[in-house]
Design an enzyme around this catalytic site. Structure first.
Site, PDB file in Angstrom:
ATOM      1  N   CYS A 259     -16.072  -3.824  12.016  1.00  0.00           N
ATOM      2  CA  CYS A 259     -15.002  -4.273  11.772  1.00  0.00           C
ATOM      3  C   CYS A 259     -13.981  -4.425  12.621  1.00  0.00           C
ATOM      4  O   CYS A 259     -13.297  -4.281  12.447  1.00  0.00           O
ATOM      5  CB  CYS A 259     -14.381  -3.092  10.724  1.00  0.00           C
ATOM      6  SG  CYS A 259     -16.294  -1.687  10.031  1.00  0.00           S
ATOM      7  N   PRO A 262      -8.189  -7.246  13.621  1.00  0.00           N
ATOM      8  CA  PRO A 262      -8.089  -9.057  13.502  1.00  0.00           C
ATOM      9  C   PRO A 262      -8.236  -9.031  15.213  1.00  0.00           C
ATOM     10  O   PRO A 262      -7.593 -10.264  15.797  1.00  0.00           O
ATOM     11  CB  PRO A 262      -6.688  -8.911  13.306  1.00  0.00           C
ATOM     12  CG  PRO A 262      -6.231  -7.670  13.537  1.00  0.00           C
ATOM     13  CD  PRO A 262      -7.663  -6.685  12.837  1.00  0.00           C
ATOM     14  N   GLY A 263      -8.654  -8.276  15.660  1.00  0.00           N
ATOM     15  CA  GLY A 263      -9.363  -8.323  17.179  1.00  0.00           C
ATOM     16  C   GLY A 263      -8.791  -7.449  17.838  1.00  0.00           C
ATOM     17  O   GLY A 263      -8.453  -7.958  19.576  1.00  0.00           O
ATOM     18  N   GLY A 264      -7.248  -6.200  17.644  1.00  0.00           N
ATOM     19  CA  GLY A 264      -6.465  -6.214  19.098  1.00  0.00           C
ATOM     20  C   GLY A 264      -7.450  -5.368  19.641  1.00  0.00           C
ATOM     21  O   GLY A 264      -7.158  -5.031  21.232  1.00  0.00           O
ATOM     22  N   LYS A 265      -8.470  -4.083  18.982  1.00  0.00           N
ATOM     23  CA  LYS A 265      -9.317  -3.047  19.658  1.00  0.00           C
ATOM     24  C   LYS A 265      -9.983  -3.879  20.792  1.00  0.00           C
ATOM     25  O   LYS A 265     -11.703  -3.899  21.847  1.00  0.00           O
ATOM     26  CB  LYS A 265      -9.744  -2.437  19.000  1.00  0.00           C
ATOM     27  CG  LYS A 265      -8.686  -1.691  18.530  1.00  0.00           C
ATOM     28  CD  LYS A 265      -8.868  -0.749  17.141  1.00  0.00           C
ATOM     29  CE  LYS A 265      -8.199   0.560  16.460  1.00  0.00           C
ATOM     30  NZ  LYS A 265      -7.355  -0.443  15.509  1.00  0.00           N
ATOM     31  N   ASP A 307     -22.135  -7.578   7.549  1.00  0.00           N
ATOM     32  CA  ASP A 307     -22.322  -6.469   7.028  1.00  0.00           C
ATOM     33  C   ASP A 307     -22.781  -5.517   7.715  1.00  0.00           C
ATOM     34  O   ASP A 307     -23.729  -4.971   7.870  1.00  0.00           O
ATOM     35  CB  ASP A 307     -22.653  -6.156   5.486  1.00  0.00           C
ATOM     36  CG  ASP A 307     -22.183  -5.208   4.926  1.00  0.00           C
ATOM     37  OD1 ASP A 307     -21.831  -4.029   5.324  1.00  0.00           O
ATOM     38  OD2 ASP A 307     -22.592  -5.146   3.775  1.00  0.00           O
ATOM     39  N   ASP A 326     -13.685   1.277  14.005  1.00  0.00           N
ATOM     40  CA  ASP A 326     -12.568   0.748  12.891  1.00  0.00           C
ATOM     41  C   ASP A 326     -12.992   0.531  11.506  1.00  0.00           C
ATOM     42  O   ASP A 326     -12.925  -0.215  11.022  1.00  0.00           O
ATOM     43  CB  ASP A 326     -12.417  -0.208  13.727  1.00  0.00           C
ATOM     44  CG  ASP A 326     -10.586  -0.090  13.214  1.00  0.00           C
ATOM     45  OD1 ASP A 326     -10.288   1.189  12.750  1.00  0.00           O
ATOM     46  OD2 ASP A 326      -9.895  -0.711  13.460  1.00  0.00           O
ATOM     47  N   CYS A 379      -7.210   4.338  10.367  1.00  0.00           N
ATOM     48  CA  CYS A 379      -6.012   4.409  10.262  1.00  0.00           C
ATOM     49  C   CYS A 379      -5.639   4.829   9.184  1.00  0.00           C
ATOM     50  O   CYS A 379      -4.527   4.588   8.165  1.00  0.00           O
ATOM     51  CB  CYS A 379      -4.840   2.932  10.447  1.00  0.00           C
ATOM     52  SG  CYS A 379      -5.798   1.308   9.237  1.00  0.00           S
TER      53      CYS A 379
END
Length: 441
Positions: A259, A262-265, A307, A326, A379
């Site tokens: 998951c 958008p790629g921050g982690k 998936d 996440d 979150c």
């Protein structure tokens, strides 16, 4: 030439987005559509685009209150577009401001400018001016209703009271404050104090609110940040910045960021270790920013659409040393950034999402090597998506154990599990949940 469009046009565009939100559309998509339509009829200055977004977000944050006010002001419900114009204007008038007469005049002008609302411009003028005359009494009466007082659906308030009896009011209040812009300093490119100096030289005030986290005094476009294009810094909430250090990848390990959009982690993990990373997401549209962030930071990863509940479609059969889950959730911990979420979610979503979260955990666990670690993150601030999911998983997997977590937040080391949203001088973060699971040999 002015760097802003007429205020009446900005109000009308914000109202178009709020109308779409009330019809069930996510606010970001509604704003994009409204702003795109505006561009087709004439260039909209960047300052006006920002103003439209701010007004729409403010209306979403106060939607419970402005709906209650509208019910008191209107003899019968107005048409959706007019109701949205009224909501945007009321959200700007809740607190006394010097320009309130301008807000009223420009909201009425926005109504006059459209054929479908022009006949009711007088009605809008009368209701807004009545609100200004009777503001104190109307607000007091409206706030007798918990939905209007807290600006959240009734079921949401009840759920928070059950899950966090000592903190539910603080959580609700935090959601109604605009979020800060928080940066993550890339430690491969320089230290946090050194980047603070660069910000100061650029005229940007900031304070440290985490190991790598800096909160800007005011938000700016990302290209105004020193070293943005060189990957020296990223934008990421201080609470979200805990995920990668808690998983603690090591050089040479195989790591899965499930998951990932958008790629921050994803990029944070790669800043911490030279690992072989797979960034997975079920939605290809969420992978585009992952690729963009990787390119900006000069990083490499295997980016895969797939998936997480069905590894057979994308897994190569080699076990991972560490996995970050996440998980998709209600996003109830980040509503100060996405104020529309509270109005779009339904109580039934809790059961649907917790079942999906459990399915993801069960599907990915076999991909983890013995001795490997999996960090479960959401979150969310709802226990049914967090502690309940983890407890159920541990009860059905004898080879899984939960490890204690701690991290430095502000100026102190704290045990980490359910992180509630908070904003102080030393710490400022959204709501997150973290649980670190180890696969026993």
């Amino acid at each position: 030439m002015s760097d802003r469009a007429p205020l009446s046009r900005e109000i009308a565009l914000a109202a178009a987005a709020v109308e779409a939100l009330k019809a069930g559309r996510a606010l970001p998509a509604a704003l994009d559509a409204a702003l795109a339509a505006a561009e087709r009829s004439g260039r909209l200055p960047e300052a006006s685009r920002a103003a439209v977004r701010d007004m729409a977000h403010e209306a979403a944050r106060r939607l419970g209150l402005v709906d209650a006010l509208a019910a008191a002001l209107n003899r019968r419900p107005p048409a959706p577009r007019l109701a949205a114009l009224q909501a945007v204007a009321l959200s700007q008038l809740v607190e006394p401001i010097r320009a309130e007469a301008v807000i009223v005049d420009q909201a009425v002008e926005a109504a006059r400018a459209a054929p479908d609302t022009a006949p009711a411009a007088g009605f809008l003028n009368a209701t807004l001016r009545r609100f200004l005359r009777e503001r104190e009494g109307l607000l007091a009466a409206a706030r007798e209703d918990p939905v209007a007082r807290w600006n959240h659906p009734r079921w949401w308030i009840e759920q928070l009271r059950r899950d966090h009896p000592a903190d539910w009011q603080a959580v609700l209040a935090a959601a109604d404050r605009p979020p800060p812009m928080v940066l993550r300093v890339n430690l491969r490119h320089g230290s946090v104090p050194a980047y603070l100096d660069r910000l100061e030289r650029a005229g940007l005030a900031a304070a440290r609110v985490g190991e790598q986290a800096l909160r800007l005094e005011r938000a700016v476009p990302v290209d105004a940040l020193p070293g943005w294009s060189d990957g020296d810094v990223s934008v990421q909430d201080a609470g979200a910045q805990l995920a990668a250090p808690l998983l603690a990848p090591r050089d040479g390990e195989r790591v899965l960021d499930a998951c990932a959009g958008p790629g921050g982690k994803t990029t944070h993990l790669l800043e911490l270790a030279d690992c072989e990373l797979t960034a997975l997401d079920v939605d290809e549209s969420r992978l585009a920013p992952v690729r963009e962030n990787l390119a900006r930071l000069g990083q490499r990863a295997r980016v895969v659409e797939g998936d997480a509940r069905r590894p057979e479609g994308w897994w190569d059969g080699r076990p991972f040393d560490r996995i970050l889950v996440d998980a998709p959730c209600t996003a109830s911990g980040i509503v100060r950034r996405h104020p529309d979420i509270r109005w779009l979610r339904r109580r039934r979503d809790l059961a649907t999402l917790s079942a999906r979260q459990s399915e993801i955990l069960a599907a990915l666990w076999p991909l983890l090597r013995p001795g490997g670690k999996l960090l479960y993150a959401t979150c969310s601030v709802f226990a049914v998506e967090n502690e309940s999911v983890v407890a159920s998983f541990l009860a059905s997997h004898a080879d899984a154990g939960r490890l204690p977590l701690a991290a430095r937040i502000g100026d102190a080391d704290e045990a980490i599990a359910q992180l509630l949203p908070v904003s102080t001088s030393l710490r400022d973060h959204d709501g997150f949940f973290y649980a670190l699971l180890e696969k026993r040999s």
